[in-house]
Design an enzyme around this catalytic site. Sequence first.
Site, PDB file in Angstrom:
ATOM      1  N   HIS A 152       3.166  38.836-115.371  1.00  0.00           N
ATOM      2  CA  HIS A 152       4.577  39.600-116.045  1.00  0.00           C
ATOM      3  C   HIS A 152       4.997  39.778-116.960  1.00  0.00           C
ATOM      4  O   HIS A 152       5.652  40.030-117.898  1.00  0.00           O
ATOM      5  CB  HIS A 152       5.633  37.789-116.265  1.00  0.00           C
ATOM      6  CG  HIS A 152       5.233  37.434-114.992  1.00  0.00           C
ATOM      7  ND1 HIS A 152       6.352  36.202-113.761  1.00  0.00           N
ATOM      8  CD2 HIS A 152       4.770  37.384-113.240  1.00  0.00           C
ATOM      9  CE1 HIS A 152       5.604  35.814-113.083  1.00  0.00           C
ATOM     10  NE2 HIS A 152       5.303  36.320-112.715  1.00  0.00           N
TER      11      HIS A 152
ATOM     12  N   GLY B 117       1.578  23.543-115.911  1.00  0.00           N
ATOM     13  CA  GLY B 117       2.854  23.965-116.393  1.00  0.00           C
ATOM     14  C   GLY B 117       3.283  25.189-116.055  1.00  0.00           C
ATOM     15  O   GLY B 117       4.553  26.031-116.317  1.00  0.00           O
TER      16      GLY B 117
ATOM     17  N   PRO C   1       3.858  17.253-115.150  1.00  0.00           N
ATOM     18  CA  PRO C   1       4.041  16.095-115.311  1.00  0.00           C
ATOM     19  C   PRO C   1       5.588  15.803-114.417  1.00  0.00           C
ATOM     20  O   PRO C   1       5.796  14.036-114.462  1.00  0.00           O
ATOM     21  CB  PRO C   1       5.205  15.621-117.706  1.00  0.00           C
ATOM     22  CG  PRO C   1       5.768  17.543-117.528  1.00  0.00           C
ATOM     23  CD  PRO C   1       4.734  18.277-117.290  1.00  0.00           C
TER      24      PRO C   1
HETATM   25  N1  APR Z   1       2.666  20.683-119.468  1.00  0.00           N
HETATM   26  C1  APR Z   1       2.354  21.175-118.323  1.00  0.00           C
HETATM   27  N2  APR Z   1       3.616  21.590-117.976  1.00  0.00           N
HETATM   28  C2  APR Z   1       5.678  21.143-118.263  1.00  0.00           C
HETATM   29  C3  APR Z   1       5.903  20.611-119.350  1.00  0.00           C
HETATM   30  C4  APR Z   1       4.316  20.743-120.337  1.00  0.00           C
HETATM   31  N3  APR Z   1       4.518  19.691-121.490  1.00  0.00           N
HETATM   32  N4  APR Z   1       6.952  20.192-119.820  1.00  0.00           N
HETATM   33  C5  APR Z   1       7.351  20.667-118.580  1.00  0.00           C
HETATM   34  N5  APR Z   1       6.269  21.102-116.984  1.00  0.00           N
HETATM   35  C6  APR Z   1       6.656  21.595-116.208  1.00  0.00           C
HETATM   36  C7  APR Z   1       8.063  21.933-115.550  1.00  0.00           C
HETATM   37  O1  APR Z   1       7.700  20.128-115.068  1.00  0.00           O
HETATM   38  C8  APR Z   1       7.791  22.824-114.638  1.00  0.00           C
HETATM   39  O2  APR Z   1       6.966  22.471-113.454  1.00  0.00           O
HETATM   40  O3  APR Z   1       6.074  23.382-116.090  1.00  0.00           O
HETATM   41  C9  APR Z   1       6.739  23.864-115.303  1.00  0.00           C
HETATM   42  C10 APR Z   1       7.772  25.395-116.303  1.00  0.00           C
HETATM   43  O4  APR Z   1       8.366  26.022-114.535  1.00  0.00           O
HETATM   44  P1  APR Z   1       9.030  26.627-115.129  1.00  0.00           P
HETATM   45  O5  APR Z   1      10.141  26.843-115.749  1.00  0.00           O
HETATM   46  O6  APR Z   1       9.461  27.406-113.081  1.00  0.00           O
HETATM   47  O7  APR Z   1       8.028  28.032-115.307  1.00  0.00           O
HETATM   48  P2  APR Z   1       6.931  28.743-114.827  1.00  0.00           P
HETATM   49  O8  APR Z   1       6.884  28.542-113.118  1.00  0.00           O
HETATM   50  O9  APR Z   1       6.098  29.660-116.216  1.00  0.00           O
HETATM   51  O10 APR Z   1       8.382  29.826-113.694  1.00  0.00           O
HETATM   52  C11 APR Z   1       7.853  31.154-112.999  1.00  0.00           C
HETATM   53  O11 APR Z   1      10.064  32.406-113.189  1.00  0.00           O
HETATM   54  O12 APR Z   1      11.695  32.705-114.124  1.00  0.00           O
HETATM   55  C12 APR Z   1      10.342  33.061-113.836  1.00  0.00           C
HETATM   56  O13 APR Z   1       9.076  35.757-114.849  1.00  0.00           O
HETATM   57  C13 APR Z   1       9.755  33.974-114.764  1.00  0.00           C
HETATM   58  O14 APR Z   1       7.265  33.968-115.324  1.00  0.00           O
HETATM   59  C14 APR Z   1       8.299  32.705-115.126  1.00  0.00           C
HETATM   60  C15 APR Z   1       8.236  32.292-113.080  1.00  0.00           C
END
Ligand code: APR
Length: 260
Positions: A123, A192, A219
């Site tokens: 990204h 994550g 988590p």
């Molecule tokens: N350790 C591991 N996972 C965690 C932690 C932690 N300490 N804290 C939160 N999480 C998890 C949450 O439970 C959730 O499943 O991380 C995840 C975050 O999800 P999103 O916020 O949706 O992030 P992501 O999956 O990276 O989003 C994908 O969406 O908006 C776009 O471009 C943006 O790259 C991003 C994409």
Amino acid sequence: MEDGAPLETVRGWLCAAHRIAVLTGAGISAESGVPTFRDAQTGYWAQFRAEDMATEEGFRAHPGRVWGWYQHRRQMLAGVQPNAGHRALAEFARRHPGRLTLITQNVDGLHQRAGSTDVLCLHGDLMEDRFLDVPRACCHPDTVEAGSPPHCPRCGNMLRPGVVWFGENLPLRTLEAAQQAARACDLMLVVGTAGAVYPAAGLARIARDAGARVAIVNPQPTELDAVAHMVLRGTAAQVLPVLLAPAGSGGDNGPVPATP
Ligand code: APR
């Protein structure tokens, strides 16, 4: 579900795997203090609409507001550090050259700051700028006029952050390399990420269909839990250092040699 303690089971897969692919998302940076996108209350998309802040249409409609948000995120990154999860991945890759492919949806650069190299950034990069419209001869990044956003003083072409917004293509070569790593791996760790955004989330299915084990570190429940052979319910900074640590006296967690 496999028998035995889930973490030990995944450690066993890791030891046996010749090729490991790791897909990370915003959650791996959460313990560094970087907000995720979809976590309730603390996630960016609980405060803002993705359509406003992460699309070309949103940027064209309110360039100052959107640029300001990315500037805020850039400044915030200057004050945070990689955490034990980022470091565990970098250290594992150092101990096992060529065995681990790190694929990230994150634009925060924390994997690289922890020492990971050759990271496949699906990204883009939050710290990079590029022109919004195809640059003309007059458009040069070094001569932009300050502003929010900075722009070409002659034609007005605005700078935008070098991230992939919704509706935009991912960098083709990077995506292809990630898909190839997913097809070729014996084990994919999905760390994550909510697994809600494609094509990144589809890498887990590609790996599974190609015969790899898939394990999740998160988590909370994710949209990819059903694709996984094992779900480790914990945070990245707690689980990864244990999962990826060298084996005790028995030597490092290298692949088990093929039996003759
Ligand atoms: N350790 C591991 N996972 C965690 C932690 C932690 N300490 N804290 C939160 N999480 C998890 C949450 O439970 C959730 O499943 O991380 C995840 C975050 O999800 P999103 O916020 O949706 O992030 P992501 O999956 O990276 O989003 C994908 O969406 O908006 C776009 O471009 C943006 O790259 C991003 C994409």
